[in-house]
Scaffold this active site. Structure first.
Site, short mmCIF file in Angstrom:
data_model
loop_
_atom_site.label_atom_id
_atom_site.label_comp_id
_atom_site.label_asym_id
_atom_site.label_seq_id
_atom_site.Cartn_x
_atom_site.Cartn_y
_atom_site.Cartn_z
N ASP A 348 37.59 49.90 35.72
CA ASP A 348 37.36 48.87 34.72
C ASP A 348 35.87 48.55 34.63
O ASP A 348 35.19 48.41 35.66
CB ASP A 348 38.15 47.62 35.11
CG ASP A 348 37.95 46.47 34.15
OD1 ASP A 348 38.38 46.58 33.00
OD2 ASP A 348 37.37 45.44 34.58
N GLU A 384 35.95 53.30 32.30
CA GLU A 384 35.81 52.50 31.08
C GLU A 384 34.30 52.35 30.92
O GLU A 384 33.68 51.56 31.64
CB GLU A 384 36.49 51.15 31.22
CG GLU A 384 36.38 50.32 29.95
CD GLU A 384 36.97 48.92 30.09
OE1 GLU A 384 37.56 48.43 29.11
OE2 GLU A 384 36.83 48.32 31.18
#
Length: 721
Positions: A348, A384
């Site tokens: 993330d 990401e």
């Protein structure tokens, strides 16, 4: 009773049980003293000062302690927030290396290290004990019968990812035993495994399972941090997804889930949040890292260390520049691979991990260490590739081992099918693996994780049902969530009984899923899109732990049809390597034919041909003409240029893919075909029916095919017998 306390060892950090006792080790540079706190079942606390310190690691070995023992720490040191120091021994702290956590944070407890009050309140220390409201670490025994478990080891280019929430997937599934719905055991249940197997995906990407918190501001409003991007420990699987208990049972239940998925040849990828923690900004609670060594674990503002650098939008950023923080992350990753048998990670806001100073540095220590690690470098690594800081959008800039969520793919495909002008040239790159982003540093099409929807944003159903977001249930006056959705409702906002609108919406779902699954690169399906899961227009449902976000397994005819269509396209992709090439097409600039030619058996063959509706090849001017929205691409099966595992050349059928995002029908002239019979129609998104190839309609080259408004058609030229 009197405890025997031996010196122990500084490594490994955490609580390590050897069958006779436990070695405890905790890192803290700035501490002046550390107390190990042991808890009985009734909550009685025993404090044991740790007198041994080696290289900033405080440690001891205590004979007789068994698996299941609850523990925490109290760390003594200066409370000087203006200098970045926030030690407070009145606050019980969670061991960063705890393998399991028992209990949840009780927000009624005095879990803040300062006295609540005015804006400068965090400068004053709070001395009230909060142990009754803090989760306790659990000493675990690394005993589990893995049997003959082996990772599936699916090549990246053959991977099909299914992003899914552990609870949301089974919470409403009547085929899963009620006692295990919404848990690791529920995801491992026979009905869940069978559904995933029949769907055809090769990997599940689990939304965060590291132990996390429900934010106080959400708890106060009766909401929950459903997504779980609020980590408080990087080793412990969260017990909220465990059906059997929270005193270590969650570890074995997670392992059993992985074992069951592996047995079905499905990989397990974890969505991990190493960029920030649940302790928030300078006004957040003191739960673990902040009280153990704030200056080590968090990035502070250089000239004002009371405050935190925030590249994540959550209040803090982990200080990956520090060797101990880097070690913590690497130890965590290795633990999940070696002990929990997971097959990869999706990081993330990974750009935050790359920031050595301020700018994003693609050669940062974090990536160097992973590249050299003999364990982590061998699993699937997905970034990401952005954060919220300046220069944080880094799609295409991660190192060679990494794949990336391709946000440009998402936006381009959405805009194309929505009917936006000027998208065609970029669509060409996105359909063929995004060579403009990944080829320059030697990466392959599998570096592109293609997706149209994900947990963050509209579901597929809502993407074609709403023009605007509808996040009122989140309690933020609909201010949260992105406003740039590239969505369309086709005449009515939200649910409707209008058959014409419903027909367009269902066709657009098929268009988007088919585009995703037939593009080069690695497709990722957002869990539930294949059965038209809706969040009623909420594009930021992070705090909605309810039927709004859980999968609805009551499937009507339309939902069943979409499920069968999705299964069909997945099966087609898996059967034909032409849709999952390991290498980029030769056409690096999309248009020039000279760059797209290979020699096959002495004959020059184009590996990809881009076609206009009149059958001619696209010109440079036409690629840049904003109004063109209909295109065809012919993928030669004779130019694969790849070798299989036993050294044979790989060939496949030639395919013709036609796309029309116009709101009117287009007559498309079919190109020449080497097969004597002509082009077989594989499917047309005008309906959800997949013809059997034996009885598939045949269309002759040189004839036109009616490509109806907003539709996609796929034709095949089979290999000769």
């Amino acid at each position: 009773m009197t405890r025997i306390v031996l010196p122990g060892k500084p490594f490994p950090q955490g609580a390590t049980w050897d069958g006779l006792g436990v070695n405890f080790a905790l890192y803290s540079e700035g501490a002046t003293g550390v107390e190990l706190c042991l808890f009985d079942k009734d909550g009685t606390e025993e404090r044991i000062p740790l007198s041994e310190r080696t290289g900033f690691v405080w440690h001891a070995y205590i004979p007789g302690i068994k698996a299941g023992q609850l523990y925490g720490y109290r760390v003594h040191g200066p409370f000087a927030p203006e200098k970045g120091q926030r030690f407070n021994a009145a606050k019980l702290l969670i061991d960063p290396y705890a393998k399991a956590l028992a209990g949840q944070v009780n927000w009624a407890a005095p879990v803040f290290g300062y006295r609540l009050g005015d804006p400068d309140a965090d400068l004053s220390s709070d001395t009230e004990d909060d142990a009754w409201g803090i989760p306790k670490g659990v000493v675990t025994a690394p005993v589990f019968d893995w049997g003959n478990d082996r990772p599936p080891l699916t090549p990246m280019n053959d991977t099909i990812i299914y992003e899914v929430h552990v609870k949301g997937f089974t919470a409403r599934n009547p085929d899963v035993p009620e006692a295990v719905r919404g848990t690791y055991a529920g995801l491992a249940s026979p009905s869940s495994i069978e559904y995933l197997r029949k769907l055809g995906i090769t990997a599940v990407e689990l939304m965060p399972v590291h132990a996390f918190l429900d934010d106080k501001h959400l708890w106060d409003r009766g909401l929950r941090n459903y997504w779980g991007y609020n980590t408080i420990n990087y080793f412990a699987p969260d017990s909220c997804y465990c059906s059997s208990g929270d005193h270590g049972e969650q570890v074995n239940e997670f392992k059993a889930m992985v074992k069951a998925l592996h047995h079905a040849n499905i990989e397990v990828i974890l969505d991990v949040v190493y960029n920030h923690t649940a302790e928030g900004n300078h006004l957040g609670p003191t739960l673990s890292f902040r009280g153990i060594d704030n200056a080590t674990y968090y990035r502070s503002v250089p000239d004002a260390p009371r405050y935190y650098v925030d590249y994540t939008g959550t209040g803090n950023t982990l200080n990956v520049r520090h060797p101990q923080v880097l070690k913590l992350i690497m130890d965590s990753l290795r633990y999940w691979v070696l002990e929990m048998h997971v097959d990869g990670f999706r990081f993330d806001l990974a750009a935050a991990l790359a920031r050595e100073l301020h700018d994003v540095d693609r050669l940062s220590s974090f990536f160097d260490v992973i590249n050299q690690d003999p364990v982590i470098s061998k699993v699937k690594l997905i970034a990401e590739p952005w954060d919220v800081g300046d220069g944080g959008y880094q799609v295409g800039n991660f190192p060679s081992l990494w794949a990336e969520w391709n946000g440009k793919y998402r936006d381009t495909v959405r805009r194309y099918w929505k009917g936006d002008d000027g998208i065609l040239a970029e669509l060409g790159y996105r359909l063929t693996g995004s060579s403009d982003l990944y080829e320059h540093d030697g990466r392959k099409p599998s570096a592109s994780i293609n997706f149209v929807t994900a947990h963050d944003g509209f579901t597929l159903n809502d993407l074609v049902s709403y023009n605007e977001k509808h996040n009122e249930a989140n309690g933020e006056d609909n201010r949260d969530g992105t406003d740039e959705n590239y969505s369309c409702n086709y005449g009515v906002e939200g649910p409707t009984d209008d058959r014409a609108i419903l027909e367009v919406r269902e066709r657009q779902k098929r268009n988007l899923l088919a585009t995703l699954l037939l593009s080069q690169g690695v497709p990722m399906i957002c869990g539930g899109d294949e059965i038209s899961r809706t969040q009623l227009g909420n594009n930021n449902a992070y705090c909605q732990d309810s039927e709004l976000t859980w999968h609805d397994w009551n499937l009507d005819e339309r939902k069943r049809a979409l499920l069968e269509f999705t299964r069909g396209v997945i099966a087609l992709r898996k059967e034909h390597p032409n849709f999952r090439r390991r290498k980029f097409f030769q056409d690096r600039s999309i248009n020039p034919a000279a760059d797209r030619v290979r020699s096959v058996g002495g004959t020059q063959v184009q590996d990809i041909t881009w076609l206009r509706p009149d059958g001619g090849e696209m010109t440079e001017e036409e690629w840049n003409a904003g109004w063109i929205r209909c295109i065809g691409l012919k993928l030669s099966g004779k130019t694969m240029g790849e070798i299989d595992v036993i050294g044979n050349s790989v060939y496949d059928s030639t395919f013709l893919l036609l796309l029309n995002s116009h709101d009117e029908d287009i007559e498309f002239l079919l190109p020449p075909c080497e097969a004597q019979k002509g082009w077989y129609l594989v499917f047309d998104t005008r309906d959800s029916y997949f013809p059997n190839i034996a009885g598939a309609p045949i269309f002759l080259p040189g004839r036109t095919y009616q490509l109806i408004a907003r539709s996609l058609a796929l034709f095949s030229e089979p290999l000769p017998d």
